[in-house]
Enzyme design. Structure first.
Site, PDB file in Angstrom:
ATOM      1  N   ARG A 105       0.041  -2.987  27.141  1.00 10.54           N
ATOM      2  CA  ARG A 105       0.429  -4.769  26.678  1.00 10.54           C
ATOM      3  C   ARG A 105       1.395  -4.160  27.672  1.00 10.54           C
ATOM      4  NH1 ARG A 105      -1.204  -6.002  20.479  1.00 10.54           N
ATOM      5  NH2 ARG A 105      -3.273  -5.140  20.039  1.00 10.54           N
ATOM      6  N   GLU A 156       0.370  -1.160  -0.399  1.00  6.86           N
ATOM      7  CA  GLU A 156       0.244   0.060  -0.055  1.00  6.86           C
ATOM      8  C   GLU A 156       1.129   0.964   0.169  1.00  6.86           C
ATOM      9  OE1 GLU A 156      -2.208  -0.208   3.751  1.00  6.86           O
ATOM     10  OE2 GLU A 156      -3.784  -1.565   2.487  1.00  6.86           O
ATOM     11  N   ASP A 207      42.552   6.564  58.816  1.00  3.08           N
ATOM     12  CA  ASP A 207      43.953   6.186  58.692  1.00  3.08           C
ATOM     13  C   ASP A 207      44.639   4.995  59.959  1.00  3.08           C
ATOM     14  OD1 ASP A 207      47.068   6.557  57.697  1.00  3.08           O
ATOM     15  OD2 ASP A 207      46.978   7.653  59.054  1.00  3.08           O
ATOM     16  N   ASP A 238      52.432  16.112  49.937  1.00  5.07           N
ATOM     17  CA  ASP A 238      53.030  15.956  48.843  1.00  5.07           C
ATOM     18  C   ASP A 238      54.366  14.585  48.947  1.00  5.07           C
ATOM     19  OD1 ASP A 238      53.932  16.398  45.084  1.00  5.07           O
ATOM     20  OD2 ASP A 238      56.266  16.543  46.612  1.00  5.07           O
ATOM     21  N   GLU A 253     -10.755  -2.170   9.881  1.00  5.22           N
ATOM     22  CA  GLU A 253      -9.849  -1.066  10.488  1.00  5.22           C
ATOM     23  C   GLU A 253      -9.874   0.274   9.370  1.00  5.22           C
ATOM     24  OE1 GLU A 253      -5.880  -2.336  12.279  1.00  5.22           O
ATOM     25  OE2 GLU A 253      -7.113  -4.099  12.952  1.00  5.22           O
ATOM     26  N   HIS A 277      52.696   7.563  62.976  1.00  5.48           N
ATOM     27  CA  HIS A 277      51.742   6.177  63.554  1.00  5.48           C
ATOM     28  C   HIS A 277      52.526   5.763  64.906  1.00  5.48           C
ATOM     29  CE1 HIS A 277      50.526   5.602  59.596  1.00  5.48           C
ATOM     30  NE2 HIS A 277      50.856   7.141  59.448  1.00  5.48           N
ATOM     31  N   GLU A 288      -8.574  -3.010   6.305  1.00  8.21           N
ATOM     32  CA  GLU A 288      -8.411  -4.344   6.596  1.00  8.21           C
ATOM     33  C   GLU A 288      -9.966  -4.491   7.274  1.00  8.21           C
ATOM     34  OE1 GLU A 288      -4.496  -4.876   7.966  1.00  8.21           O
ATOM     35  OE2 GLU A 288      -5.154  -5.437   9.860  1.00  8.21           O
ATOM     36  N   LYS A 294      53.747  15.527  58.948  1.00  5.51           N
ATOM     37  CA  LYS A 294      53.217  15.004  58.828  1.00  5.51           C
ATOM     38  C   LYS A 294      54.266  13.371  58.602  1.00  5.51           C
ATOM     39  CE  LYS A 294      51.055  12.409  54.749  1.00  5.51           C
ATOM     40  NZ  LYS A 294      49.621  11.180  55.284  1.00  5.51           N
ATOM     41  N   THR A 328      53.190   8.028  50.601  1.00  8.03           N
ATOM     42  CA  THR A 328      52.986   7.745  48.939  1.00  8.03           C
ATOM     43  C   THR A 328      52.717   8.791  48.310  1.00  8.03           C
ATOM     44  OG1 THR A 328      51.049   6.128  50.556  1.00  8.03           O
ATOM     45  CG2 THR A 328      50.138   6.811  47.584  1.00  8.03           C
ATOM     46  N   GLU A 368      -7.252  -6.155  21.214  1.00 12.86           N
ATOM     47  CA  GLU A 368      -7.839  -5.124  22.633  1.00 12.86           C
ATOM     48  C   GLU A 368      -9.244  -5.472  22.891  1.00 12.86           C
ATOM     49  OE1 GLU A 368      -7.184  -4.273  18.308  1.00 12.86           O
ATOM     50  OE2 GLU A 368      -6.111  -5.079  19.831  1.00 12.86           O
ATOM     51  N   ASN A 404      -9.661  -7.565   9.810  1.00 12.30           N
ATOM     52  CA  ASN A 404      -9.319  -8.800  11.160  1.00 12.30           C
ATOM     53  C   ASN A 404     -10.392  -9.476  11.657  1.00 12.30           C
ATOM     54  OD1 ASN A 404      -6.989  -8.591  11.344  1.00 12.30           O
ATOM     55  ND2 ASN A 404      -6.875  -6.406  12.039  1.00 12.30           N
TER      56      ASN A 404
END
Length: 1147
Positions: A361, A220, A556, A646, A295, A741, A308, A709, A876, A316, A310
């Protein structure tokens, strides 16, 4: 005709001659009662028919395929029989000989075909079921009555691609292919360009053939943006035809209806009347019997076109039943028995519309992935119910298995109300009540539809979904409970998800939280900070009488003793006690350092959430962190004091951090990393003068607090007195803070010496988390200073309560406790200068590698490695560099002299090479020569501050990338996490998407899982508590899984968990790795129909690679990249799961 015995009645359209109804002589009325009905279908429509039959006292018969033995429809019937043995899943329900045989053998009076399958076969539904013939009838009707407009299209099914090309040339694009003998979107393809014609023709033909047993197509002209309106009709054997009003089915995706509404919203009354009249006239024209749907398409000018009929019950039909109160299935059965519509009270003038009904659905499709069908086992199912809600479902229950063989429909939800908006609100409420776990559903998408302004207040057309991309802004379902069950099951089957250093179980004893007084906590130093700002805070600290403490227990201390593994769960429960009883702490160190990496990598929790939650529980004590960048975001989340350091005391790096912390509004605490011994005249590289000059620079740079530190715990009482006295004399108004420490065991003495010399703040950890490589004991400092000028003002008995909690809590972390291998501290730290946290890690590593007896050698090598690198300050990451070199020397049995001699030929650890290149800055005194030159040879060197040469990071681009990968829930904090630890963050997000909020679990459950029959509670959030009981662990199945059973809130739940050990011995199809672009995975579970390429073939991006079929829908898998096909892992007819590897492409 309908025969009670020896024949079968089909509830479809009977054959009629093409003459008008007026040419008939009315047949004699004869009622032939139906006593037994078979439904030649499956799922919810079969159950719907069975229910109507039961209400009429009719016995029911179900048929089922081999794949449907567990489906509910066979259990809802009085009798059920297997059909199509050995056939493909869909073919079984198209096996007419089998179905007829079952019907005859069991004295079935009539067969109801439902919708789909046989209802759309031409030999079951002629003439109106054949859409081409239906078009012809409509055109014929137009010559006899008023014109019934039709869309330009073929008058017969096309037989070749050439016919399609001719039609397209005649009418132009766009065009649409439709299956001549079926609907539901199968075999339907829109073509907009000539280049797409051949591929879409083949796909439409193949889909139609698979779904309906006939691949015939018609074409179509495609009408742009129409409304799709269908009229429900009902006819009897006596020429009576009525309409039951219309339905609007415009909300579609890929030509499949998603939402249906009755009656159509805001439909022109004159147009409505024309639609009804045309539908009824067309039905009368052919002598239509039973239920059917005519439809139409309606364009924007209210022109309508017949498309068409159905000739069956539609999916539905439910909304029509709700607004007219007519049971369509019951009416079908009565018409088939020979009753007339008037006899049933069905006259046109009596049919009235009552309110509005909407159907959606709920399918097992994932809207986030282009509505790809999902398969698997439903682990949880809870439906939405209540006034105005009808549910038509089939196998929607816990434990049901959704296969790829059939339609993805799970349940139809129908909402009724006085008008569209009322019905929509009921639908939204019902959908929100649904809980479906184990498979993806389209519920989030549907919720967006029902809250869409256009849907609620205007009309919609068939392009509604395409033109509203916001419908795909899906709110993710949390699914927290089921995900947590998956995690617990995984731990029960496979053990902990986080690496366990030693074979020890978490303690079975839970810590008891000390009592906390009601009301708000006392005012603390954070209140001062918020009131007076950083400068005022610093003055208050300096003016304070007595010694102030910073508690490191929250970070720590457990980094040093428990590998940073303490979870937010255990920090939160003790936080109110800390807030109420230690309000006079200088600060609480609870963030930064290794927190980020470990929280995401090993604890699977968000470090930012930790900060936010602790801030809410401890509003009065300042928080301190080791700087990790992102100062502004950290400040916004509750951080107060930024300790800027640092590892080489490299000033350019430090000043950058200080400026960032200050600009964010935080307290800047510049920390001088300490090494050596200022009291030893033989060690003068890091002399007193060195530290004083460095302090001068930091004070000039604007630090609010000056910190020493001492990462390795090298400060002795004499050195402490010497250093702090000099600093206090030089800077009388600047607060001084000392961190150390207690590895050697002299930490308390050193800190008291610092305090006597003028330090304002020292670091401590609560007694049960103190000592060894952690900080000095809080209780010892409090007791020793009590009644003196250094009195901390902290109640010793509260320290005891605090310590008791952590003593028991520490037992939960037995698999990570350093005491598993380290039984004491060691004063040899004054020689090797190994920082506390690293000392613990090296000890663990040595023992885990079976080198526990060589730890002494590692420590000696550490001393030599430090000298090789020029005697560094070891914090570190510089400490790691020294450690890497030390382990390299031990593993290769190298002495310092040998390393120096062979430096130009050895393959050093990458960290050592990068350090010598200048990747972390320039060490005090410069790099060691000639060692550096021999190692680097011609490698490039970095001059100045390393970060200065880095390109700026595009945070906006990173955020967009993260949102694309993880959805719109990405926060600014997530962006920062991903910037620092991209791989770790990615793995963390993947983990939580599978296992949910594991931070809600207590630590024993997190690490070890529950014991069988153990009952416990999990608090998801305030007011939401899960009650869980572990029930059983199943045997290994063929898929390498074990089923783990739980009771959740009184209901049985189970999860399937892959046994990772067992699966190593079993062979499975490989999965595509999403991180590798050239690995093409199955977008959905299904069967391979066609492989379009071979190994070695050159492919372009977007080129079709293979065709998959799932739930009767075909999908073309396209190439994500251009390249060469490296490997093909599938063949036609291969059955695949989602993400199974299809092929590999080399770019």
């Amino acid at each position: 005709s309908l025969l009670v015995r020896g024949g079968l009645g089909l509830l479809a359209v009977r054959r009629v001659c093409l003459v008008s109804r007026s040419a008939y002589s009315a047949p004699r009325r004869e009622h032939r009662p139906i006593k037994k009905v078979m439904v030649a279908n499956r799922g919810e429509i079969a159950i719907r028919v069975f229910r109507a039959c039961t209400e009429l006292g009719i016995r029911t018969v179900a048929v089922y395929s081999e794949q449907d033995t567990g489906q509910m429809h066979r259990q809802k019937a009085d009798e059920a029989y297997l059909i199509g043995k050995g056939l493909a899943p869909v073919a079984a329900y198209l096996a007419i000989p089998d179905i007829i045989k079952v019907a005859k053998d069991n004295k079935v009076d009539a067969i109801h075909p439902g919708y789909g399958f046989l209802s759309e076969r031409s030999d079951f539904a002629r003439p109106m079921g054949d859409k081409v013939e239906a078009r012809s009838l409509a055109i014929t009707a137009g010559t006899r009555t008023e014109c019934v407009p039709v869309v330009p299209g073929t008058n017969a099914p096309i037989a070749s691609l050439r016919e399609a090309q001719v039609f397209a040339q005649t009418y132009g694009f766009p065009i649409i292919f439709k299956a001549a003998y079926g609907g539901g979107g199968r075999g339907m393809r829109v073509v907009r360009e000539i280049e797409e014609l051949e591929e879409n023709y083949q796909r439409a033909y193949s889909e139609a053939l698979a779904a309906f047993g006939n691949g015939a197509l018609f074409i179509e002209k495609f009408i742009e943006k129409p409304r799709h309106i269908e009229v429900q009709i009902l006819g009897d054997k006596y020429g009576n035809v009525i309409h039951l009003y219309e339905r609007d089915c415009s909300i579609q995706r890929r030509h499949q209806k998603v939402v249906e509404i009755a009656p159509a919203f805001e439909l022109n009354p004159q147009l409505r009347a024309r639609l009804h009249a045309d539908a009824v006239n067309l039905a009368k024209m052919v002598g239509y019997e039973n239920a059917g749907t005519v439809e139409f398409l309606v364009d924007k000018h209210d022109n309508h076109y017949f498309i068409e009929v159905n000739s069956r019950l539609q999916v539905e039909h439910t909304v029509t039943e709700e607004i007219t109160d007519v049971d369509l299935v019951r009416a079908q059965l009565r018409v088939c028995e020979g009753r007339s519509l008037p006899e049933m009270g069905l006259k046109q003038e009596k049919i009235r519309v009552n309110g509005c009904a909407i159907q959606c659905r709920v399918t097992t499709e994932d809207p986030a992935r282009g509505f790809q069908p999902d398969t698997g086992r439903i682990e949880v199912f809870r439906s939405g119910e209540g006034m105005g809600i009808r549910l038509d479902s089939a196998s929607a229950f816990q434990g049901a298995v959704i296969s790829p063989h059939y339609d993805s429909l799970l349940v139809k939800v129908i909402a009724s109300g006085k008008d569209l908006r009322t019905a929509a609100s009921k639908m939204s409420r019902a959908l929100a009540e649904f809980r479906v776990r184990g498979v993806k559903t389209n519920i989030p998408f549907l919720q967006n539809v029902f809250s869409n302004h256009q849907f609620l207040h205007s009309t919609v057309d068939t392009q509604f979904i395409d033109e509203n991309p916001d419908l795909f802004n899906l709110k993710p379902t949390q699914n927290r409970a089921q995900k947590l069950l998956h995690y617990l099951g995984h731990v029960m089957v496979n053990g902990p998800t986080t690496p366990i250093p030693v074979k020890a179980k978490p303690s079975s004893i839970d810590p008891v939280v000390p009592a906390v007084s009601m009301g708000d906590p006392p005012i603390g130093f954070r209140d001062v900070l918020l009131r007076d700002g950083p400068e005022g805070f610093a003055k208050a600290v300096r003016a304070h009488k007595g010694l102030l403490l910073m508690d490191t227990t929250f970070r720590d201390a457990h980094q040093s003793l428990l590998a940073t593994r303490v979870r937010t769960h255990d920090l939160k429960v003790i936080s109110p006690f800390v807030s109420h009883n230690f309000s006079n702490l200088y600060s609480l160190e609870n963030w930064g350092g290794a927190t980020f990496d470990v929280a995401m990598r090993f604890l699977s929790e968000c470090p930012w959430k930790r900060l936010q939650e602790l801030r809410a529980l401890i509003p009065n004590v300042p928080f301190q962190m080791l700087l990790r960048g992102f100062c502004e975001v950290a400040k916004e989340n509750g951080m107060d004091i930024f300790r800027v350091f640092d590892s080489l005391n490299y000033l350019p790096n430090m000043i950058l951090g200080m400026e960032a912390a200050g600009a964010a509004g935080g307290v800047v605490e510049a920390a001088i990393s300490y090494t050596g011994d200022v009291a030893d005249p033989m060690r003068q590289k890091y002399s007193l003068d060195y530290y004083l000059k460095l302090a001068d620079e930091l004070i000039k740079a604007g630090t609010h607090i000056l910190c020493i530190k001492d990462m390795a715990g090298l400060l002795k009482p004499e050195g402490s007195k010497l250093l702090i006295t000099a600093l206090r004399d030089r800077f009388p108004d600047v607060p001084i803070h000392v961190h150390t420490h207690d590895t050697a065991g002299a930490g308390v003495a050193a800190m008291l010496a610092c305090a006597e010399a003028g330090t304002d703040v020292v670091d401590v950890a609560v007694d049960s988390m103190a000592g060894m490589t952690s900080q000095p004991s809080m209780g010892a400092i409090v007791a020793c200073s009590k009644g003196t000028k250094l009195d901390t003002g902290i109640a010793l008995e509260k320290v005891f309560d605090y310590s008791e909690y952590w003593e028991v809590a520490r037992g939960l972390y037995a698999p990570f406790d350093c005491t598993a291998t380290m039984k004491s501290g060691n004063a040899d730290v004054y020689e090797n200068e190994i920082p506390g946290g690293q000392y613990t890690n090296l000890h663990f590593q040595a023992h885990s590698m079976g080198l526990g007896n060589k730890f002494k050698e590692v420590k000696k090598a550490y001393v030599e490695a430090n000298k090789l690198l020029g005697d560094l300050i070891k914090v570190t990451p510089s400490s790691k560099i020294v450690g890497d070199l030390a382990q390299f020397m031990v593993q290769n049995d190298l002495s310092r002299a040998e390393v120096e001699e062979r430096a130009d030929e050895l393959s050093f650890p990458l960290s050592v090479v990068e350090f010598l290149q200048g990747a972390i800055g320039i060490p005090h005194g410069g790099f060691p020569e000639p060692f550096r030159s021999k190692v680097l040879k011609s490698l490039p060197r970095i001059e100045g501050r390393p970060g200065a040469s880095l390109p700026p990071m595009d945070f906006k681009a990173l955020e967009e990338t993260l949102r694309a990968a993880h959805g719109d829930e990405i926060t600014p904090e997530d962006v920062v996490s991903a910037a620092m630890y991209p791989k770790v963050f990615q793995e963390y997000k993947e983990f939580t998407s599978v296992f949910g909020p594991v931070d809600c679990l207590n630590t024993r459950l997190f690490l070890d899982g529950p014991k069988i029959a153990e009952e416990f509670e999990v608090e998801l959030e305030r007011g939401k508590i899960l009650h869980i009981k572990a029930l059983a662990l199943g045997d290994l199945n063929k898929a390498g899984q074990r089923e783990v059973f739980f009771e959740l809130n009184g209901q049985l739940r189970s999860v399937l968990v892959k046994d990772t050990v067992a699966m190593k011995e079993m062979k499975f199809h490989p999965k595509a790795q999403k991180s590798i672009k050239g690995q093409v995975g199955a977008p959905m579970p299904g069967k391979v129909l066609e492989v379009k390429v071979e190994v070695g073939a050159k492919v372009e991006k977007g080129q079709p690679l293979c065709v998959l079929s799932s739930m009767k829908m075909e999908t073309v898998v396209n190439s994500p990249v251009s390249g060469t096909v490296k490997a093909v892992h599938v063949t036609p007819d291969s059955s695949l799961e989602g993400d199974d590897l299809i092929l590999e492409i080399e770019e």
